[in-house]
Design an enzyme around this catalytic site. Structure first.
Site, mmCIF file in Angstrom:
data_model
loop_
_atom_site.group_PDB
_atom_site.id
_atom_site.type_symbol
_atom_site.label_atom_id
_atom_site.label_comp_id
_atom_site.label_asym_id
_atom_site.label_seq_id
_atom_site.Cartn_x
_atom_site.Cartn_y
_atom_site.Cartn_z
ATOM 1 N N ASP A 13 45.825 36.454 36.350
ATOM 2 C CA ASP A 13 45.368 36.755 37.693
ATOM 3 C C ASP A 13 45.145 38.268 37.784
ATOM 4 O O ASP A 13 45.655 39.037 36.962
ATOM 5 C CB ASP A 13 46.434 36.301 38.702
ATOM 6 C CG ASP A 13 45.954 36.433 40.136
ATOM 7 O OD1 ASP A 13 44.765 36.178 40.387
ATOM 8 O OD2 ASP A 13 46.761 36.812 41.004
ATOM 9 N N ASP A 15 44.865 40.426 41.206
ATOM 10 C CA ASP A 15 45.668 41.081 42.243
ATOM 11 C C ASP A 15 47.139 40.695 42.115
ATOM 12 O O ASP A 15 47.478 39.511 42.043
ATOM 13 C CB ASP A 15 45.153 40.680 43.630
ATOM 14 C CG ASP A 15 43.759 41.225 43.901
ATOM 15 O OD1 ASP A 15 43.581 42.448 43.828
ATOM 16 O OD2 ASP A 15 42.852 40.418 44.158
#
Length: 259
Positions: A13, A15
């Site tokens: 991922d 963020d």
């Protein structure tokens, strides 16, 4: 319990794992550098459908993270891939930004508000009552309802903002129709991403900061899962879930040597 095979490809991922509020998390640059030097397939994922992969490449590069365009996978790209497989050359009424409209244009979709095959809802900072009203009427008229991701809020410097999942709930309330979410935690996003880089779930790992999207999606796709504590999930919150990540680490810096 059989031992898992060595990890040959990585999904992470963005963020909360690589960056936080526009600033790289310590160790993120070393992680990306090591990945690129290793030659192992990898993807940086985001449920945010606002930006194109090219936009995100430029944004990350300005932060000192050199991630090639082809190594970025967004919920908009996953949505477009899903629609291309389901109904090639279709039509859609889209609420969203360039990341979503570009992805649909690239698969040959026509964007229209006249009897579309689909209403596709994505992330935007300018949700309008007019656009939502049109979406409701089109769905009631027979258009199929698709949303890029179920995230109910998104971050901003002022605090949380309503996101795709929240707006989808409004449209569902008005139409009685639930959307099909293409992004995390739908394992579809992971599987299409793995296919894009020629990787297999049994030799792949997913790194994330959220139990309800990243870890769940990786788990359901059959991958090894790593939870980092630099994002939204605290150690106490992990125990609230009926599933666990394969491994919990403080940050992405702890995974550099595992590549």
């Amino acid at each position: 319990m059989s031992e898992r095979k060595p990890i040959e490809s990585w999904l992470t991922d963005m963020d909360g794992v690589l960056i936080h509020e526009g600033v790289p998390i310590p160790g993120a640059d070393a992680f990306i550098k090591k990945l690129r030097e290793s030659g192992k397939p990898f993807l940086v994922l985001t449920n945010n459908s606002i930006y194109t992969a090219r936009d995100l490449h430029a944004r990350l590069q300005r932060m000192g993270l050199d991630v090639p365009v082809e190594n970025i996978w967004t919920s908009a790209l996953a949505t477009a891939k899903f629609l291309e497989d389901q109904r090639p050359g279709g039509t859609a009424y889209v609420i969203g930004e360039a990341g979503l409209t570009t992805a649909l244009h690239d698969i040959g979709y026509v964007l229209t508000d006249h009897d579309p095959d689909y209403v596709v809802l994505g992330e935007t900072r300018t949700y309008s009552f007019e656009a939502m009203t049109k979406a409701v009427r089109l769905i009631k008229g027979g258009a199929r309802f698709i949303a890029t991701n179920p995230d109910e809020t998104g971050p901003s410097t002022e605090g949380p903002l309503p996101a795709t999942g929240a707006v989808a709930a409004l449209i569902t309330k008005a139409t009685g129709k639930q959307p099909y979410f293409a992004g995390k935690p739908n394992p579809l996003m992971m599987r299409t991403g793995l296919n894009a880089i020629g990787a297999h779930s049994e030799t792949s790992a997913m790194i994330g900061d959220r139990m309800d999207t990243d870890v769940l999606a990786g788990l359901e796709a059959g991958m090894t899962t790593y939870l980092v504590l630099t994002g939204l999930t605290t150690p106490a919150e992990i125990e609230q879930y009926p599933y666990r990540p394969s491994k919990i680490v403080d940050s992405i810096a702890d995974l550099v040597e595992r590549i």
